[in-house]
Scaffold this motif. Structure first.
Motif, short mmCIF file in Angstrom:
data_model
loop_
_atom_site.label_atom_id
_atom_site.label_comp_id
_atom_site.label_asym_id
_atom_site.label_seq_id
_atom_site.Cartn_x
_atom_site.Cartn_y
_atom_site.Cartn_z
N TRP A 199 3.67 14.38 19.25
CA TRP A 199 2.49 15.46 19.81
C TRP A 199 3.54 16.61 18.95
CZ3 TRP A 199 3.04 19.82 22.64
CH2 TRP A 199 2.44 20.62 22.46
N ALA A 200 4.32 16.95 19.41
CA ALA A 200 5.22 18.56 18.93
C ALA A 200 5.93 18.09 18.00
CB ALA A 200 6.04 18.20 20.36
N LEU A 201 5.98 17.13 17.66
CA LEU A 201 6.63 16.67 16.15
C LEU A 201 5.13 16.84 14.99
CD1 LEU A 201 8.69 15.27 13.68
CD2 LEU A 201 7.88 14.12 14.07
N SER A 202 4.65 16.59 15.82
CA SER A 202 2.87 16.83 14.34
C SER A 202 2.32 18.13 14.44
CB SER A 202 2.31 15.26 15.37
OG SER A 202 1.18 16.20 16.28
N SER A 203 2.58 19.31 15.59
CA SER A 203 2.21 20.20 15.70
C SER A 203 2.68 20.98 15.39
CB SER A 203 1.30 20.57 16.91
OG SER A 203 2.48 20.71 18.17
N ASN A 204 4.41 20.55 14.71
CA ASN A 204 5.46 21.79 14.08
C ASN A 204 5.43 22.74 14.94
OD1 ASN A 204 4.84 20.94 11.61
ND2 ASN A 204 3.09 21.59 11.10
N THR A 205 5.42 21.95 16.61
CA THR A 205 6.36 23.23 17.84
C THR A 205 7.63 22.67 18.31
OG1 THR A 205 4.83 21.48 18.94
CG2 THR A 205 4.16 24.19 18.29
N LEU A 206 8.03 20.96 17.85
CA LEU A 206 8.86 20.55 17.97
C LEU A 206 10.19 21.07 18.24
CD1 LEU A 206 10.37 17.94 18.76
CD2 LEU A 206 10.49 16.83 16.87
N GLU A 207 10.45 21.21 16.96
CA GLU A 207 12.10 22.41 17.00
C GLU A 207 12.31 23.85 17.68
OE1 GLU A 207 14.07 22.48 12.56
OE2 GLU A 207 12.19 22.71 11.99
N ILE A 208 10.97 24.36 18.27
CA ILE A 208 10.77 25.12 18.77
C ILE A 208 10.66 25.32 19.97
CG2 ILE A 208 9.20 27.82 19.70
CD1 ILE A 208 8.10 27.80 17.17
N LEU A 209 10.21 24.14 20.49
CA LEU A 209 9.91 23.43 21.97
C LEU A 209 11.69 22.97 22.19
CD1 LEU A 209 6.30 21.99 22.16
CD2 LEU A 209 7.34 23.96 22.79
N ILE A 210 12.44 22.50 21.73
CA ILE A 210 13.69 22.17 22.00
C ILE A 210 14.76 22.98 22.11
CG2 ILE A 210 15.41 20.83 21.33
CD1 ILE A 210 13.50 18.55 19.63
N ASN A 211 14.62 24.11 20.94
CA ASN A 211 15.24 25.10 21.68
C ASN A 211 14.98 26.08 22.76
OD1 ASN A 211 16.78 26.86 19.95
ND2 ASN A 211 15.83 27.91 20.74
N ILE A 212 14.22 26.19 23.27
CA ILE A 212 13.52 26.39 24.64
C ILE A 212 14.17 25.34 25.99
CG2 ILE A 212 10.95 27.12 26.71
CD1 ILE A 212 9.94 28.06 24.07
N ALA A 213 13.62 24.20 25.98
CA ALA A 213 14.49 23.66 26.55
C ALA A 213 16.27 23.48 26.36
CB ALA A 213 14.07 22.34 26.41
N LEU A 214 16.61 23.88 25.56
CA LEU A 214 17.95 23.35 25.01
C LEU A 214 18.82 25.50 26.17
CD1 LEU A 214 19.14 22.42 22.13
CD2 LEU A 214 19.24 21.52 24.19
N GLU A 215 17.80 26.04 25.56
CA GLU A 215 18.18 27.30 26.44
C GLU A 215 18.43 27.74 28.06
OE1 GLU A 215 19.47 29.91 25.75
OE2 GLU A 215 20.40 29.08 23.87
#
Length: 222
Positions: A199-215
């Motif tokens: 879902w995150a990949l298809s909604s163009n939010t994957l990179e942002i969400l992964i960055n938040i997770a890593l932080e």
């Protein structure tokens, strides 16, 4: 890097970046090319005669790591400190994540405290929290009003961590984490947490969400 630091064309970056480029700087974390341009402007405003020199460059798959050194004079306001005319010399590393010859993530590792010591007697305290722009951008892309905790849960699910590991990283009980997820999934049109990554990949939010997770993970580890 030549386009920005040597040609001083830091306001025109569209040919180099994706629209939702992730920007990680020692001052602020954000999303989008305009935020990166603003970060460059801050440095040039404070040190308009910056002399940038690269000392090493490494390429590993999709990552480009550049070590550099900069010198100049403090001739304008920088992080609240008025011009002092003092010379500065500092170094750092910039890491670029690239696909299809465009930058998807720009991460600058600079010891801002070292710069501040050269121009001000007051100690500099770096902020270590995820920029609010990240959360605002996620909601803007989704046309939703998710809470930061809901977004944190989705972000860590994107890393495909075990649920109990996620609840530990967020410092909440496992049942509380499950409650957040169960309330969030219908809002994004899902019924299973297993589908969050796609879902995150298809909604163009994957990179942002992964960055938040890593932080979140890095902050917890600190």
């Amino acid at each position: 890097m030549s386009h920005v630091w040597q040609e001083r064309e830091h306001q025109d970056l569209d040919d180099f970046l994706i629209p939702q480029v992730l920007v990680k700087s020692p001052v602020k974390q954000s999303v989008g090319g305009q935020h990166l341009s603003d970060a460059f402007s801050m440095w040039f405003r404070g040190f308009p005669n910056l002399d940038y020199k690269e000392t090493a460059l490494k390429v590993l798959k999709d990552r480009v790591s550049i070590e550099w050194q900069v010198k100049g004079d403090h001739l304008g306001r920088f992080l609240g400190v008025a011009a002092t005319g003092k010379p500065v010399l500092y170094c750092g590393t910039t890491t670029l994540v690239m696909f299809d010859q465009r930058i998807h993530a720009y991460c600058a590792d600079v010891q801002v405290s070292s710069v501040m010591e050269q121009i001000s007697p007051d100690p500099y305290v770096a902020k270590k929290t995820v920029g609010d722009d990240m959360y605002l951008t996620v909601n803007k892309l989704l046309h939703l009003n998710l809470t930061q905790r809901q977004i944190d849960c989705l972000a860590l699910l994107c890393l495909r961590c075990d649920s109990r590991v996620i609840s530990s990283k967020l410092n909440i009980k496992y049942n509380t984490f499950r409650t957040h997820v169960e309330r969030t999934l219908p809002l994004i049109g899902l019924s299973s947490s297993r589908d969050v990554f796609d879902w995150a990949l298809s909604s163009n939010t994957l990179e942002i969400l992964i960055n938040i997770a890593l932080e979140k993970i890095c902050t917890k580890c600190d």
